[in-house]
Motif scaffolding. Structure first.
Motif, short mmCIF file in Angstrom:
data_model
loop_
_atom_site.label_atom_id
_atom_site.label_comp_id
_atom_site.label_asym_id
_atom_site.label_seq_id
_atom_site.Cartn_x
_atom_site.Cartn_y
_atom_site.Cartn_z
N GLU A 62 12.52 -4.00 3.87
CA GLU A 62 12.95 -4.98 2.86
C GLU A 62 12.97 -6.40 3.41
OE1 GLU A 62 15.83 -2.00 0.24
OE2 GLU A 62 16.63 -3.06 1.99
N ASN A 63 13.33 -6.55 4.69
CA ASN A 63 13.32 -7.88 5.30
C ASN A 63 11.92 -8.46 5.34
OD1 ASN A 63 15.77 -9.30 6.73
ND2 ASN A 63 16.20 -7.09 6.86
N ILE A 64 10.95 -7.61 5.68
CA ILE A 64 9.57 -8.09 5.75
C ILE A 64 9.00 -8.27 4.34
CG2 ILE A 64 7.25 -7.56 6.59
CD1 ILE A 64 8.62 -5.91 8.82
N ALA A 65 9.37 -7.36 3.43
CA ALA A 65 8.89 -7.44 2.05
C ALA A 65 9.34 -8.73 1.38
CB ALA A 65 9.39 -6.23 1.25
N ILE A 72 3.17 -10.57 -4.11
CA ILE A 72 2.44 -9.40 -3.64
C ILE A 72 3.04 -8.13 -4.24
CG2 ILE A 72 1.74 -8.10 -1.58
CD1 ILE A 72 0.54 -10.91 -1.73
N SER A 73 2.21 -7.23 -4.70
CA SER A 73 2.69 -6.01 -5.34
C SER A 73 3.29 -5.05 -4.32
CB SER A 73 1.55 -5.30 -6.07
OG SER A 73 0.63 -4.76 -5.13
N LYS A 105 3.23 -1.84 0.79
CA LYS A 105 3.27 -0.55 1.51
C LYS A 105 2.04 -0.36 2.40
CE LYS A 105 6.28 1.93 -1.70
NZ LYS A 105 6.41 3.03 -2.69
N GLU A 106 1.01 -1.17 2.18
CA GLU A 106 -0.16 -1.16 3.06
C GLU A 106 0.03 -2.15 4.22
OE1 GLU A 106 -3.41 -2.20 0.56
OE2 GLU A 106 -3.41 -0.32 -0.54
N ILE A 107 0.53 -3.35 3.88
CA ILE A 107 0.63 -4.43 4.86
C ILE A 107 1.74 -4.19 5.88
CG2 ILE A 107 1.17 -6.89 5.18
CD1 ILE A 107 -0.05 -7.37 2.39
N VAL A 148 3.03 -11.45 8.29
CA VAL A 148 2.55 -10.73 7.10
C VAL A 148 1.48 -11.49 6.33
CG1 VAL A 148 4.53 -9.23 6.74
CG2 VAL A 148 4.55 -11.52 5.76
N HIS A 149 1.48 -12.81 6.41
CA HIS A 149 0.46 -13.60 5.70
C HIS A 149 -0.76 -13.91 6.57
CE1 HIS A 149 2.89 -14.13 2.13
NE2 HIS A 149 3.89 -14.60 2.85
N ARG A 150 -0.80 -13.25 7.74
CA ARG A 150 -1.89 -13.49 8.70
C ARG A 150 -2.05 -14.99 8.97
NH1 ARG A 150 -6.60 -9.09 7.01
NH2 ARG A 150 -5.27 -7.24 7.17
#
Length: 226
Positions: free
Chosen positions: A98-101, A109-110, A115-117, A153-155
């Protein structure tokens, strides 16, 4: 990648945090930004992520002049610059996932894509299988790894790490540094702001020293000289 031209920052009534800073950081470089407390390092970080605006000069990141960036453009900039802080800044009541999400939700982002990233970035930082844990269940080193995963996460093309090992013991400091070097090897420009002399001297990367708001030294492969 990053060009600072005659950059200055003043705070009323008479604080000169930065004075005429000129700097060119190339893509894929690893930079150690060093200096004593109060010399302008954190101010420089805040200007590069548009948390504050320059009093004078220009800031160009990836060919984009962000000196007078509009508020609505700041989220776009921050997707290109990952930031990690000394105090982790994790939400205690949210899991690792959840912290990363949270960093992805603001970009729309869906959940399917999350769940992929998220497992991918957790693998990069060595936290596979820990996505359902809460910060209190993690060591300091693991919490900093979560913060790094969130920053990735956003590269981003640039990773700004502001005293990322300041709250860590020697072993965790070593592991976080190995991770930052690994991220740099992937092609990300890394700017490490640190007081840790041992860290700077051990990695033999470019060292930029700030004192009294000015760059006083820029060594291609240097040491902590203060």
């Amino acid at each position: 990648m990053i060009i600072l031209k005659d950059l200055s920052k003043f705070y009323p009534p008479d604080v000169h945090a930065l004075k005429g800073v000129n700097l060119h950081i190339k893509p894929k470089e690893f930079i150690c930004l060093v200096g004593k407390s109060g010399t302008g390092k954190t101010t420089l970080v805040k200007l590069m992520i548009a948390e504050e605006k320059a009093s004078k000069g220009r800031i160009i990141i990836g060919g984009w002049d962000i000196t007078d960036i509009r508020n609505r453009e700041i989220p776009i900039l921050r997707r290109q610059i990952g930031v990690v802080f000394q105090d982790f800044k994790l939400l205690e009541k949210k899991t690792v996932f959840e912290n990363i999400a949270f960093a992805l939700q603001v970009s729309g982002i869906s959940l399917v894509r999350m769940k992929e990233i998220i497992p991918q970035v957790l693998k990069i930082v060595g936290l596979e299988g820990k996505q359902d844990r809460y910060p209190v269940q993690l060591s300091g080193g693991e919490q900093q790894r979560v913060a790094l995963a969130r920053a990735l996460v956003h590269r981003p093309k640039i990773l700004l790490a502001d005293e990322p090992t300041g709250n860590l013991d020697t072993q965790n400091t070593k592991e976080i540094m190995e991770l930052l070097l690994k991220i740099n090897d992937f092609g990300t420009t890394v700017i490490l702001v640190t007081h840790n002399q041992d860290v700077v001297n051990s990695i033999n990367k470019r060292v930029i020293t700030i004192d009294s708001g000015k760059i006083i030294s820029d060594q291609k492969k240097g040491k902590y000289i203060l």
